[in-house]
Scaffold this motif. Structure first.
Motif, PDB file in Angstrom:
ATOM      1  N   GLU A  72      71.182   1.830  16.718  1.00 41.39           N
ATOM      2  CA  GLU A  72      72.279   0.905  17.053  1.00 41.39           C
ATOM      3  C   GLU A  72      72.471  -0.059  15.998  1.00 41.39           C
ATOM      4  O   GLU A  72      71.134  -0.743  15.384  1.00 41.39           O
ATOM      5  CB  GLU A  72      72.286   0.479  18.485  1.00 41.39           C
ATOM      6  N   PRO A  73      73.689  -0.695  15.642  1.00 44.48           N
ATOM      7  CA  PRO A  73      73.716  -1.906  14.938  1.00 44.48           C
ATOM      8  C   PRO A  73      73.166  -3.067  15.717  1.00 44.48           C
ATOM      9  O   PRO A  73      72.901  -3.065  16.906  1.00 44.48           O
ATOM     10  CB  PRO A  73      75.336  -2.259  14.982  1.00 44.48           C
ATOM     11  N   MET A  74      72.404  -3.835  14.986  1.00 45.33           N
ATOM     12  CA  MET A  74      71.506  -4.980  15.560  1.00 45.33           C
ATOM     13  C   MET A  74      72.537  -5.995  16.278  1.00 45.33           C
ATOM     14  O   MET A  74      72.039  -6.534  17.301  1.00 45.33           O
ATOM     15  CB  MET A  74      70.849  -5.714  14.440  1.00 45.33           C
ATOM     16  N   SER A  75      73.817  -6.127  15.821  1.00 51.00           N
ATOM     17  CA  SER A  75      74.652  -6.664  16.638  1.00 51.00           C
ATOM     18  C   SER A  75      74.746  -6.442  17.964  1.00 51.00           C
ATOM     19  O   SER A  75      74.969  -7.036  19.087  1.00 51.00           O
ATOM     20  CB  SER A  75      75.985  -7.012  16.006  1.00 51.00           C
ATOM     21  N   SER A  76      75.151  -5.044  18.236  1.00 50.57           N
ATOM     22  CA  SER A  76      75.006  -4.336  19.616  1.00 50.57           C
ATOM     23  C   SER A  76      73.871  -4.613  20.369  1.00 50.57           C
ATOM     24  O   SER A  76      73.955  -4.906  21.474  1.00 50.57           O
ATOM     25  CB  SER A  76      75.617  -2.904  19.283  1.00 50.57           C
ATOM     26  N   ARG A  77      72.547  -4.328  19.694  1.00 50.11           N
ATOM     27  CA  ARG A  77      71.289  -4.695  20.435  1.00 50.11           C
ATOM     28  C   ARG A  77      71.415  -5.921  20.886  1.00 50.11           C
ATOM     29  O   ARG A  77      70.820  -6.284  22.253  1.00 50.11           O
ATOM     30  CB  ARG A  77      70.107  -4.386  19.451  1.00 50.11           C
ATOM     31  N   THR A 109      65.523  -9.600   9.912  1.00 50.37           N
ATOM     32  CA  THR A 109      66.267  -8.255   9.773  1.00 50.37           C
ATOM     33  C   THR A 109      66.897  -8.640   8.123  1.00 50.37           C
ATOM     34  O   THR A 109      67.029  -7.848   7.231  1.00 50.37           O
ATOM     35  CB  THR A 109      67.589  -7.911  10.455  1.00 50.37           C
ATOM     36  N   LYS A 165      67.316  -4.953   6.505  1.00 51.26           N
ATOM     37  CA  LYS A 165      68.072  -4.264   7.561  1.00 51.26           C
ATOM     38  C   LYS A 165      69.199  -4.995   7.909  1.00 51.26           C
ATOM     39  O   LYS A 165      69.457  -6.068   7.721  1.00 51.26           O
ATOM     40  CB  LYS A 165      67.178  -4.180   8.871  1.00 51.26           C
ATOM     41  N   ALA A 166      70.388  -4.117   8.265  1.00 49.78           N
ATOM     42  CA  ALA A 166      71.554  -4.507   8.602  1.00 49.78           C
ATOM     43  C   ALA A 166      71.625  -5.216  10.032  1.00 49.78           C
ATOM     44  O   ALA A 166      71.050  -4.811  10.918  1.00 49.78           O
ATOM     45  CB  ALA A 166      72.803  -3.508   8.674  1.00 49.78           C
ATOM     46  N   ALA A 167      72.137  -6.493  10.260  1.00 47.81           N
ATOM     47  CA  ALA A 167      72.178  -7.166  11.669  1.00 47.81           C
ATOM     48  C   ALA A 167      73.353  -6.575  12.259  1.00 47.81           C
ATOM     49  O   ALA A 167      74.225  -6.413  12.030  1.00 47.81           O
ATOM     50  CB  ALA A 167      72.025  -8.582  11.240  1.00 47.81           C
TER      51      ALA A 167
END
Length: 225
Positions: free
Chosen positions: A181-186, A218, A223-225
């Motif tokens: 999952e995208p980090m923003s979603s997490r 990240t 890693k993409a945030a």
């Protein structure tokens, strides 16, 4: 190379036959990488030596046997992946939600918990009863640490134990299913996870501080945030 070398040693080490081309750290890091990518069957002295472009004698300067190397890989996993979960769970916090966020740092920062290594060890444990016992002990130690965290915040013994198991098993399952999952979603789901795990809302400023930690971590590892 893994991002956190096991030992800090020089580029060369002087031995009875002169300078050795690689260090003990080189052997251990390559063995860890091989364990993760190829499983324990791939961790062979001859294969590692060929990849390092050195003779078997270099290996025996640092290790007694292949089993000695495997034992040290297992010790490294146990000391790294378990230790930081327990340490984060013990960290003083004004609220249970902050305590849980402290543990969540391990799920964000692979220098605190390496999921690929964890599952390489678990795959190995399916072939070895001795390793399986070590994995069981580590799981119990992690759950006990999280349970004690809930107890310090006045949850009953049974409630603390169940909440600790739910929190820990959920995250291990998350890794096992290889959910991406995208980090923003997490991050957007973290308050709901906190409510599920603790029954409480995060306090003012807690989510902002955790989001800052995530962004710093990240961005530092690419890693993409």
């Amino acid at each position: 190379m893994l991002s956190d070398p096991i030992l800090e040693e020089g580029a060369q080490r002087s031995g009875p036959t002169g300078n050795v081309k690689v260090t003990r750290d080189d052997w251990l890091n390559l063995a860890l990488e091989t364990l993760i990518s190829d499983g324990v069957e791939g961790v062979r002295i001859l294969t590692l030596g060929q990849r390092l472009d050195v003779s078997r004698s270099s290996f025996y300067w640092y290790f007694k046997s292949r089993q000695d190397l495997l034992d040290q890989l297992l010790d490294y996993w146990r000391n790294k992946n378990t230790r930081f979960i327990v340490e984060r769970a013990k960290r003083p916090a004004a609220s249970i939600t902050q305590s849980v966020l402290n543990v969540f740092e391990c799920w964000v920062d692979e220098s605190l918990f390496n999921p690929r290594l964890d599952f390489a060890i678990r795959a190995w444990s399916r072939q070895s009863a001795a390793v399986h016992r070590v994995v069981d002990e580590a799981d119990n130690e992690r759950i006990d640490g999280i349970r004690d965290m809930f107890r310090r915040h006045d949850y009953s013994e049974e409630d603390a134990f169940v909440r600790a198991r739910v929190l820990y098993f959920m995250q291990i399952g998350y890794y096992s299913l290889e959910i991406v999952e995208p980090m923003s979603s997490r991050l957007s789901l973290v308050p709901a996870y906190l409510r599920s795990f603790t029954g409480q809302e995060p306090r003012e400023g807690e989510m902002e501080a955790f989001a800052d930690f995530v962004m710093q971590t990240t961005s530092g590892n690419g890693k993409a945030a």
